[in-house]
Design a protein around this motif. Sequence first.
Motif, mmCIF file in Angstrom:
data_model
loop_
_atom_site.group_PDB
_atom_site.id
_atom_site.type_symbol
_atom_site.label_atom_id
_atom_site.label_comp_id
_atom_site.label_asym_id
_atom_site.label_seq_id
_atom_site.Cartn_x
_atom_site.Cartn_y
_atom_site.Cartn_z
ATOM 1 N N ALA A 90 73.175 63.870 80.897
ATOM 2 C CA ALA A 90 73.198 65.239 81.406
ATOM 3 C C ALA A 90 74.150 66.133 80.618
ATOM 4 O O ALA A 90 73.908 67.317 80.478
ATOM 5 C CB ALA A 90 73.603 65.239 82.874
ATOM 6 N N ASP A 91 75.234 65.566 80.109
ATOM 7 C CA ASP A 91 76.194 66.427 79.415
ATOM 8 C C ASP A 91 76.066 66.268 77.901
ATOM 9 O O ASP A 91 75.706 65.232 77.387
ATOM 10 C CB ASP A 91 77.624 66.187 79.890
ATOM 11 C CG ASP A 91 78.104 64.771 79.646
ATOM 12 O OD1 ASP A 91 77.429 64.025 78.918
ATOM 13 O OD2 ASP A 91 79.166 64.426 80.184
ATOM 14 N N ALA A 92 76.384 67.340 77.196
ATOM 15 C CA ALA A 92 76.198 67.391 75.744
ATOM 16 C C ALA A 92 77.139 66.449 75.004
ATOM 17 O O ALA A 92 76.869 66.084 73.877
ATOM 18 C CB ALA A 92 76.397 68.817 75.242
ATOM 19 N N SER A 93 78.238 66.027 75.618
ATOM 20 C CA SER A 93 79.162 65.139 74.911
ATOM 21 C C SER A 93 78.547 63.766 74.691
ATOM 22 O O SER A 93 79.039 62.979 73.908
ATOM 23 C CB SER A 93 80.465 65.001 75.688
ATOM 24 O OG SER A 93 80.258 64.222 76.852
ATOM 25 N N ARG A 94 77.458 63.461 75.363
ATOM 26 C CA ARG A 94 76.850 62.144 75.251
ATOM 27 C C ARG A 94 75.656 62.136 74.296
ATOM 28 O O ARG A 94 74.928 61.169 74.218
ATOM 29 C CB ARG A 94 76.433 61.653 76.622
ATOM 30 C CG ARG A 94 77.639 61.575 77.559
ATOM 31 C CD ARG A 94 77.323 60.904 78.840
ATOM 32 N NE ARG A 94 76.885 59.546 78.663
ATOM 33 C CZ ARG A 94 77.673 58.484 78.596
ATOM 34 N NH1 ARG A 94 78.968 58.643 78.631
ATOM 35 N NH2 ARG A 94 77.183 57.282 78.467
ATOM 36 N N LEU A 95 75.450 63.212 73.553
ATOM 37 C CA LEU A 95 74.354 63.255 72.598
ATOM 38 C C LEU A 95 74.691 62.425 71.370
ATOM 39 O O LEU A 95 75.851 62.248 71.033
ATOM 40 C CB LEU A 95 74.045 64.705 72.203
ATOM 41 C CG LEU A 95 73.451 65.538 73.331
ATOM 42 C CD1 LEU A 95 73.255 66.969 72.874
ATOM 43 C CD2 LEU A 95 72.139 64.971 73.813
ATOM 44 N N PRO A 96 73.680 61.924 70.670
ATOM 45 C CA PRO A 96 73.931 60.995 69.573
ATOM 46 C C PRO A 96 74.721 61.579 68.409
ATOM 47 O O PRO A 96 75.362 60.843 67.690
ATOM 48 C CB PRO A 96 72.533 60.587 69.114
ATOM 49 C CG PRO A 96 71.601 61.556 69.704
ATOM 50 C CD PRO A 96 72.272 62.142 70.907
ATOM 51 N N GLU A 97 74.713 62.888 68.212
ATOM 52 C CA GLU A 97 75.454 63.467 67.091
ATOM 53 C C GLU A 97 76.928 63.116 67.182
ATOM 54 O O GLU A 97 77.603 62.945 66.190
ATOM 55 C CB GLU A 97 75.336 64.998 67.051
ATOM 56 C CG GLU A 97 73.956 65.500 66.749
ATOM 57 C CD GLU A 97 73.066 65.549 67.960
ATOM 58 O OE1 GLU A 97 73.556 65.736 69.086
ATOM 59 O OE2 GLU A 97 71.850 65.368 67.797
ATOM 60 N N GLN A 98 77.456 63.026 68.398
ATOM 61 C CA GLN A 98 78.875 62.773 68.558
ATOM 62 C C GLN A 98 79.206 61.296 68.474
ATOM 63 O O GLN A 98 80.359 60.924 68.486
ATOM 64 C CB GLN A 98 79.373 63.373 69.861
ATOM 65 C CG GLN A 98 79.320 64.880 69.801
ATOM 66 C CD GLN A 98 80.024 65.514 70.957
ATOM 67 O OE1 GLN A 98 80.393 64.850 71.902
ATOM 68 N NE2 GLN A 98 80.219 66.805 70.899
ATOM 69 N N LEU A 99 78.186 60.441 68.372
ATOM 70 C CA LEU A 99 78.437 59.030 68.152
ATOM 71 C C LEU A 99 78.800 58.779 66.696
ATOM 72 O O LEU A 99 79.364 57.757 66.361
ATOM 73 C CB LEU A 99 77.194 58.202 68.493
ATOM 74 C CG LEU A 99 76.835 58.118 69.965
ATOM 75 C CD1 LEU A 99 75.508 57.414 70.126
ATOM 76 C CD2 LEU A 99 77.904 57.383 70.725
ATOM 77 N N GLN A 100 78.457 59.709 65.852
ATOM 78 C CA GLN A 100 78.651 59.526 64.420
ATOM 79 C C GLN A 100 80.017 60.034 64.003
ATOM 80 O O GLN A 100 80.519 61.003 64.535
ATOM 81 C CB GLN A 100 77.573 60.292 63.635
ATOM 82 C CG GLN A 100 76.172 59.934 64.047
ATOM 83 C CD GLN A 100 75.847 58.476 63.806
ATOM 84 O OE1 GLN A 100 76.268 57.915 62.820
ATOM 85 N NE2 GLN A 100 75.129 57.869 64.722
ATOM 86 N N ASP A 101 80.590 59.362 63.004
ATOM 87 C CA ASP A 101 81.864 59.816 62.450
ATOM 88 C C ASP A 101 81.640 60.650 61.210
ATOM 89 O O ASP A 101 82.571 61.164 60.620
ATOM 90 C CB ASP A 101 82.734 58.614 62.064
ATOM 91 C CG ASP A 101 83.094 57.792 63.280
ATOM 92 O OD1 ASP A 101 83.166 58.374 64.369
ATOM 93 O OD2 ASP A 101 83.294 56.582 63.126
ATOM 94 N N GLY A 154 69.393 46.675 68.563
ATOM 95 C CA GLY A 154 70.035 45.898 67.520
ATOM 96 C C GLY A 154 71.466 46.323 67.247
ATOM 97 O O GLY A 154 72.260 45.550 66.764
ATOM 98 N N LYS A 155 71.817 47.541 67.570
ATOM 99 C CA LYS A 155 73.151 48.067 67.270
ATOM 100 C C LYS A 155 74.063 47.900 68.468
ATOM 101 O O LYS A 155 73.644 48.030 69.608
ATOM 102 C CB LYS A 155 73.078 49.571 66.951
ATOM 103 C CG LYS A 155 72.360 49.899 65.680
ATOM 104 C CD LYS A 155 72.393 51.393 65.476
ATOM 105 C CE LYS A 155 71.617 51.815 64.261
ATOM 106 N NZ LYS A 155 71.574 53.246 64.100
ATOM 107 N N SER A 156 75.333 47.623 68.192
ATOM 108 C CA SER A 156 76.297 47.639 69.279
ATOM 109 C C SER A 156 76.793 49.077 69.396
ATOM 110 O O SER A 156 77.106 49.713 68.401
ATOM 111 C CB SER A 156 77.444 46.682 68.980
ATOM 112 O OG SER A 156 78.129 47.095 67.822
ATOM 113 N N ARG A 157 76.869 49.553 70.588
ATOM 114 C CA ARG A 157 77.234 50.955 70.796
ATOM 115 C C ARG A 157 78.733 51.147 70.789
ATOM 116 O O ARG A 157 79.462 50.402 71.433
ATOM 117 C CB ARG A 157 76.681 51.431 72.130
ATOM 118 C CG ARG A 157 75.184 51.469 72.101
ATOM 119 C CD ARG A 157 74.724 52.470 73.068
ATOM 120 N NE ARG A 157 73.339 52.757 72.759
ATOM 121 C CZ ARG A 157 72.736 53.831 73.139
ATOM 122 N NH1 ARG A 157 73.369 54.723 73.838
ATOM 123 N NH2 ARG A 157 71.488 54.039 72.834
#
Length: 180
Positions: free
Chosen positions: A59-70, A107-110
């Motif tokens: 629901a919140d934008a902080s959990r979108l995949p873009e922020q998973l990336q460094d 396959g990826k660890s989050r």
Amino acid sequence: MTSQSAATLRSRYVEQAASDLEENRRRQQELAEKITALKQEEALLADILNLAERYEGFADASRLPEQLQDEPVVAKAKRAAAGATSRRTAPVKTAPAGTSAKAGAKGKSRQPLLGDLLADMLGKYDEPRLAKELRDELLEKHPDRNPTPQVVRNTLESLVAKGRIRRHKQQRSVMYTLVK
């Protein structure tokens, strides 16, 4: 009809047939290129739908995949542009809808989200902290992650907008505390 006029007529037919054949092959090439472009577009749209399904529950934008990336956004854009040019020359293979993105995710660890890490770090302190201090602590505790100072500030401001943390200004410094 004389033999000379028959030869002239035959040469016109041959020229016309050769010209028509050339035009036909040119149009076939154009259509093949359009089909390739449409298949690439289809694959892209299928990927977008798969991602939308994967992240539908966030629901919140902080959990979108873009922020998973460094990785900085500029580097992502350059890589995407390079991938787009190479895709034009390679044949496109599309997987059935819903298979490729989900298989890759299993396959990826989050990694924990940057916003969650920053909020956890803020929770350990009673006094306000600078974004620089939080980034330094993050680099120390998570050496595999290397967000830029701007990414850390943007993430903190996103958490402020959501009401998860509070911003404090002291002269020219901006400090953050966790909302309890």
